[in-house]
Design a protein around this motif. Sequence first.
Motif, PDB file in Angstrom:
ATOM      1  N   LYS A  18      26.854   4.006 -26.175  1.00 50.43           N
ATOM      2  CA  LYS A  18      26.520   5.375 -25.747  1.00 50.43           C
ATOM      3  C   LYS A  18      25.495   6.007 -26.687  1.00 50.43           C
ATOM      4  N   SER A  19      25.794   5.973 -27.997  1.00 51.97           N
ATOM      5  CA  SER A  19      24.901   6.640 -28.952  1.00 51.97           C
ATOM      6  C   SER A  19      23.545   5.932 -29.024  1.00 51.97           C
ATOM      7  N   THR A  20      23.568   4.612 -28.975  1.00 52.50           N
ATOM      8  CA  THR A  20      22.315   3.843 -28.996  1.00 52.50           C
ATOM      9  C   THR A  20      21.458   4.212 -27.787  1.00 52.50           C
ATOM     10  N   LEU A  41      28.896  15.368 -29.028  1.00 49.71           N
ATOM     11  CA  LEU A  41      30.286  15.826 -28.850  1.00 49.71           C
ATOM     12  C   LEU A  41      31.245  14.919 -29.625  1.00 49.71           C
ATOM     13  N   ASP A  42      30.659  13.992 -30.366  1.00 50.28           N
ATOM     14  CA  ASP A  42      31.447  13.090 -31.211  1.00 50.28           C
ATOM     15  C   ASP A  42      31.017  13.368 -32.655  1.00 50.28           C
ATOM     16  N   ALA A  43      31.080  14.650 -33.027  1.00 51.65           N
ATOM     17  CA  ALA A  43      30.499  15.068 -34.303  1.00 51.65           C
ATOM     18  C   ALA A  43      31.248  14.470 -35.493  1.00 51.65           C
ATOM     19  N   GLY A  46      29.636  11.226 -35.507  1.00 52.95           N
ATOM     20  CA  GLY A  46      28.307  11.787 -35.765  1.00 52.95           C
ATOM     21  C   GLY A  46      27.141  10.825 -35.742  1.00 52.95           C
ATOM     22  N   THR A  47      27.216   9.778 -34.926  1.00 55.31           N
ATOM     23  CA  THR A  47      26.109   8.810 -34.892  1.00 55.31           C
ATOM     24  C   THR A  47      24.791   9.479 -34.485  1.00 55.31           C
ATOM     25  N   LEU A  48      24.828  10.236 -33.391  1.00 57.18           N
ATOM     26  CA  LEU A  48      23.583  10.843 -32.903  1.00 57.18           C
ATOM     27  C   LEU A  48      23.103  11.927 -33.879  1.00 57.18           C
ATOM     28  N   ILE A 110      23.472  14.433 -23.801  1.00 54.13           N
ATOM     29  CA  ILE A 110      24.763  14.721 -24.444  1.00 54.13           C
ATOM     30  C   ILE A 110      25.514  13.416 -24.708  1.00 54.13           C
ATOM     31  N   ASP A 111      25.839  13.182 -25.967  1.00 49.28           N
ATOM     32  CA  ASP A 111      26.567  11.970 -26.343  1.00 49.28           C
ATOM     33  C   ASP A 111      28.052  12.294 -26.524  1.00 49.28           C
ATOM     34  N   CYS A 112      28.912  11.558 -25.839  1.00 56.39           N
ATOM     35  CA  CYS A 112      30.359  11.814 -25.922  1.00 56.39           C
ATOM     36  C   CYS A 112      31.046  10.765 -26.803  1.00 56.39           C
TER      37      CYS A 112
HETATM   38 MG    MG Z   1      28.833   6.854 -30.313  1.00 51.81          MG
END
Ligand code: MG
Length: 276
Positions: A18-20, A41-43, A46-48, A110-112
């Motif tokens: 997802k983040s990639t 939204l995965d702070a 926090g990858t993104l 938006i990254d979850c």
């Molecule tokens: Mg991720």
Amino acid sequence: MTRAHVIVLGNEKGGSGKSTTAMHLVVALLRLGYRVGSMDLDARQGTLTRYAANRSARAITMGAERLPLPVHVPIARSETADQALAAVDERHRFEAAFEELVATQDYLVIDCAGSDNFLGRLGHAHADTLVTPLNDSFVDLDVLALVDADSLEIQRPGAYAELVWESRKQRAMRDRGTIDWIVMRNRLSALDARNKREMNRVLERLSKRIGFRYVQGFSERVIFRELFLKGLTLMDLAEAETEQLKMSHIAARQEVRMLLEALKLPQPQAALASAS
Ligand SMILES: [Mg+2]
Ligand SMILES: Nc1ncnc2c1ncn2[C@@H]1O[C@H](COP(=O)(O)OP(=O)(O)OP(=O)(O)O)[C@@H](O)[C@H]1O
């Protein structure tokens, strides 16, 4: 006034890309000259957010005109133990950031997180386009559907398919909008042709049954992760003087372009014309 087109990256299965995929979509859209917002939204993981920070740091040395940046906002989960209060707090912070970004950007990515939580559900219910990357394995397919081991018949939708169904209802209730759901395969390897064929067969059938479009995504390539710390992607490679463009880089770039095409995103200019 036009509003940004919202692309959500979601899958209840962790580590599916997802983040990639979010990073590569953000940069591909920036490189096309669009204004891009991003929300994490995965702070906690926090990858993104880390990627956005790496990229901002890089822009200071390279010059912002050579390295376009997204407007990035991380949304942390509420620390309140009371679930009802936490939901109110998370909704409030999500909506404030969301409204600001959709009003000022062309696209919002938006990254979850890779698990079911309130913030993730909020994100899903605000999607125009939902992209679900899927590792090329039946272990990962499980969240989409339960499949019979011998016949490969689909027995029933999986947990994440149900979450998307629920999100589509929420979205329709909120503003009668619809969600275009895309499942993309990730980390495809050149080997294991049989597994690939069987996954293909099941996904084709499943796409009709639970309503997604199924597209080829990214192959397994080192270049999809090795520029992370530098805050770059392969879409920036011409900017990174130290990097030599190899055949695999060109192929990877083509995969990102093909994904973008397959998403069939509306162009902001078109939105402008229809709004006026
Ligand atoms: Mg991720
Ligand atoms: N196409 C690819 N080629 C090579 N490595 C990849 C590819 N896609 C993802 N990866 C790697 O796989 C790992 C998981 O990817 P990523 O962090 O994007 O997944 P995620 O779905 O965001 O995970 P989480 O659910 O934990 O947030 C990372 O180490 C990433 O660099």
